[in-house]
Motif scaffolding. Structure first.
Motif, PDB file in Angstrom:
ATOM      1  N   ARG A 152       1.378  -0.985   0.243  1.00  0.00           N
ATOM      2  CA  ARG A 152       0.027  -0.268   0.503  1.00  0.00           C
ATOM      3  C   ARG A 152       1.126   1.212  -0.084  1.00  0.00           C
ATOM      4  N   ARG A 153       0.640   2.388  -0.815  1.00  0.00           N
ATOM      5  CA  ARG A 153       1.647   3.440  -1.347  1.00  0.00           C
ATOM      6  C   ARG A 153       1.457   4.283  -0.300  1.00  0.00           C
ATOM      7  N   ASP A 154       0.528   5.171   0.619  1.00  0.00           N
ATOM      8  CA  ASP A 154       0.364   6.164   1.774  1.00  0.00           C
ATOM      9  C   ASP A 154       0.534   5.834   3.413  1.00  0.00           C
ATOM     10  N   VAL A 155       1.255   4.667   3.906  1.00  0.00           N
ATOM     11  CA  VAL A 155       1.616   4.720   5.309  1.00  0.00           C
ATOM     12  C   VAL A 155       2.867   5.135   5.327  1.00  0.00           C
ATOM     13  N   VAL A 156       2.724   6.110   6.694  1.00  0.00           N
ATOM     14  CA  VAL A 156       3.118   7.015   7.452  1.00  0.00           C
ATOM     15  C   VAL A 156       2.717   6.493   8.972  1.00  0.00           C
ATOM     16  N   SER A 157       3.578   5.331   9.350  1.00  0.00           N
ATOM     17  CA  SER A 157       3.173   5.147  11.108  1.00  0.00           C
ATOM     18  C   SER A 157       4.591   5.687  11.915  1.00  0.00           C
ATOM     19  N   TRP A 158       3.803   6.903  12.393  1.00  0.00           N
ATOM     20  CA  TRP A 158       3.714   7.571  13.746  1.00  0.00           C
ATOM     21  C   TRP A 158       4.239   6.385  14.550  1.00  0.00           C
ATOM     22  N   GLY A 159       3.768   5.724  15.153  1.00  0.00           N
ATOM     23  CA  GLY A 159       4.304   4.001  16.339  1.00  0.00           C
ATOM     24  C   GLY A 159       5.539   3.423  15.559  1.00  0.00           C
ATOM     25  N   ASP A 160       6.170   3.816  14.371  1.00  0.00           N
ATOM     26  CA  ASP A 160       7.373   3.641  14.398  1.00  0.00           C
ATOM     27  C   ASP A 160       8.751   4.419  14.518  1.00  0.00           C
ATOM     28  N   ILE A 161       8.905   3.672  15.996  1.00  0.00           N
ATOM     29  CA  ILE A 161      10.395   4.745  15.840  1.00  0.00           C
ATOM     30  C   ILE A 161      10.721   4.941  14.993  1.00  0.00           C
ATOM     31  N   ALA A 162      11.917   4.127  13.999  1.00  0.00           N
ATOM     32  CA  ALA A 162      12.961   4.913  13.379  1.00  0.00           C
ATOM     33  C   ALA A 162      11.993   5.775  11.889  1.00  0.00           C
ATOM     34  N   ILE A 163      11.269   5.264  11.849  1.00  0.00           N
ATOM     35  CA  ILE A 163      10.609   6.939  11.017  1.00  0.00           C
ATOM     36  C   ILE A 163      10.481   7.862  11.680  1.00  0.00           C
ATOM     37  N   ARG A 164       9.908   7.618  12.566  1.00  0.00           N
ATOM     38  CA  ARG A 164      10.396   9.401  13.339  1.00  0.00           C
ATOM     39  C   ARG A 164      11.445   9.801  13.540  1.00  0.00           C
ATOM     40  N   ILE A 194       6.677   4.930   0.318  1.00  0.00           N
ATOM     41  CA  ILE A 194       8.121   5.858  -0.222  1.00  0.00           C
ATOM     42  C   ILE A 194       8.676   6.643   0.318  1.00  0.00           C
ATOM     43  N   ALA A 195       8.222   7.569   1.087  1.00  0.00           N
ATOM     44  CA  ALA A 195       8.627   8.504   1.681  1.00  0.00           C
ATOM     45  C   ALA A 195       9.535   7.574   3.065  1.00  0.00           C
ATOM     46  N   SER A 196       8.412   6.423   3.956  1.00  0.00           N
ATOM     47  CA  SER A 196       9.274   5.968   4.917  1.00  0.00           C
ATOM     48  C   SER A 196       9.983   5.092   4.488  1.00  0.00           C
ATOM     49  N   ILE A 197      10.003   4.376   3.582  1.00  0.00           N
ATOM     50  CA  ILE A 197      10.957   3.592   3.012  1.00  0.00           C
ATOM     51  C   ILE A 197      12.433   4.275   2.972  1.00  0.00           C
ATOM     52  N   TYR A 198      12.406   5.528   2.861  1.00  0.00           N
ATOM     53  CA  TYR A 198      13.148   6.847   2.382  1.00  0.00           C
ATOM     54  C   TYR A 198      13.958   7.031   4.131  1.00  0.00           C
ATOM     55  N   LEU A 199      12.712   7.382   4.868  1.00  0.00           N
ATOM     56  CA  LEU A 199      12.898   7.583   6.432  1.00  0.00           C
ATOM     57  C   LEU A 199      13.474   6.645   7.158  1.00  0.00           C
ATOM     58  N   TRP A 200      13.053   5.310   7.144  1.00  0.00           N
ATOM     59  CA  TRP A 200      14.052   4.354   7.492  1.00  0.00           C
ATOM     60  C   TRP A 200      15.229   4.378   7.667  1.00  0.00           C
ATOM     61  N   THR A 201      15.885   4.653   5.951  1.00  0.00           N
ATOM     62  CA  THR A 201      16.819   4.728   5.829  1.00  0.00           C
ATOM     63  C   THR A 201      17.766   6.024   6.121  1.00  0.00           C
ATOM     64  N   ILE A 202      17.504   6.518   6.126  1.00  0.00           N
ATOM     65  CA  ILE A 202      17.833   7.897   6.781  1.00  0.00           C
ATOM     66  C   ILE A 202      18.427   7.375   8.070  1.00  0.00           C
ATOM     67  N   SER A 203      16.840   7.224   9.331  1.00  0.00           N
ATOM     68  CA  SER A 203      17.076   6.857  10.734  1.00  0.00           C
ATOM     69  C   SER A 203      18.546   5.962  10.919  1.00  0.00           C
ATOM     70  N   PHE A 204      18.880   5.468   9.929  1.00  0.00           N
ATOM     71  CA  PHE A 204      19.971   3.796  10.322  1.00  0.00           C
ATOM     72  C   PHE A 204      20.901   4.752   9.793  1.00  0.00           C
ATOM     73  N   GLU A 205      21.829   6.036   9.032  1.00  0.00           N
ATOM     74  CA  GLU A 205      22.195   6.368   9.457  1.00  0.00           C
ATOM     75  C   GLU A 205      24.217   6.559   9.721  1.00  0.00           C
TER      76      GLU A 205
END
Length: 205
Positions: A152-164, A194-205
């Protein structure tokens, strides 16, 4: 060990161009990082169990437990998992609470009381509502299934610490409120995943 079919989340030039246009800060990070491949598990039952295993533990711990489950329990199917005892499932390295939930969900599906395939015809909100009725499944787990299995293409999870954390790093924030988070989430829409996919990557840099 079972070879579980996976694929990459499908997105390309158009999606990247759209996100760059609505959020130049995210766009600059996307240019720097290039195409980020997100592995997904198309099988809903397998992906649901993977999300439950992943609740509140590190990516490395998930990998260890998941490998052990396949080695010790065999096929990750509702039929096979329903036949395991919670003790056997727990012995793979998870909490007893998770083990009981996993076995109960497998039983529920095997008995025909829950049809995972029906989820494909529902909206994101309806999918979340249906899934959180299952013991051990909260909103975060349901949102992970939406992204990491259903694409699904429009999910940005507030409950995901890495995304925040990714958002805070991207925008130079020391903390983030739900209101700020929702402003960014709405900016990314309808391509939040798709933004979430990048936010995950940024969080672990």
């Amino acid at each position: 060990m079972q070879n579980i079919p996976t694929k990459y989340f499908e997105y390309g030039i158009e999606e990247i161009a759209y996100l760059k246009s609505v959020d130049p800060t995210l766009g600059a990070a996307m240019i720097r990082l290039g195409k980020v491949e997100r592995v997904i598990i198309p099988d809903l039952f397998t992906a649901l169990l993977y999300a439950i295993v992943g609740q509140l533990i590190s990516v490395k711990a998930v990998h260890t437990i998941w490998t052990r489950m396949q080695d010790q329990l065999g096929e990750i199917t509702s039929h096979n998992i329903a036949m395991q005892s919670p003790d056997d499932i727990q012995a793979c390295g998870m909490t007893m609470k998770k083990a009981v939930c996993i076995q109960h969900i497998a039983h529920t599906i095997e008995q025909g009381a829950f049809d995972l395939d029906e989820l494909h015809s529902l909206t994101d909100t309806e999918v979340i509502r249906r899934l959180i009725a299952l013991n051990g499944v909260g909103k975060w787990t349901a949102e992970m299934l939406l992204i990491n299995s259903m694409e699904r293409r429009d999910v940005v999870s507030w409950g995901d610490i890495a995304i925040r954390r990714g958002m805070m790093k991207l925008y130079g924030l020391s903390e983030i409120t739900k209101t700020q988070f929702d402003q960014y989430r709405l900016k990314y829409s309808p391509l939040g995943s798709i933004a979430s996919i990048y936010l995950w990557t940024i969080s672990f840099e």
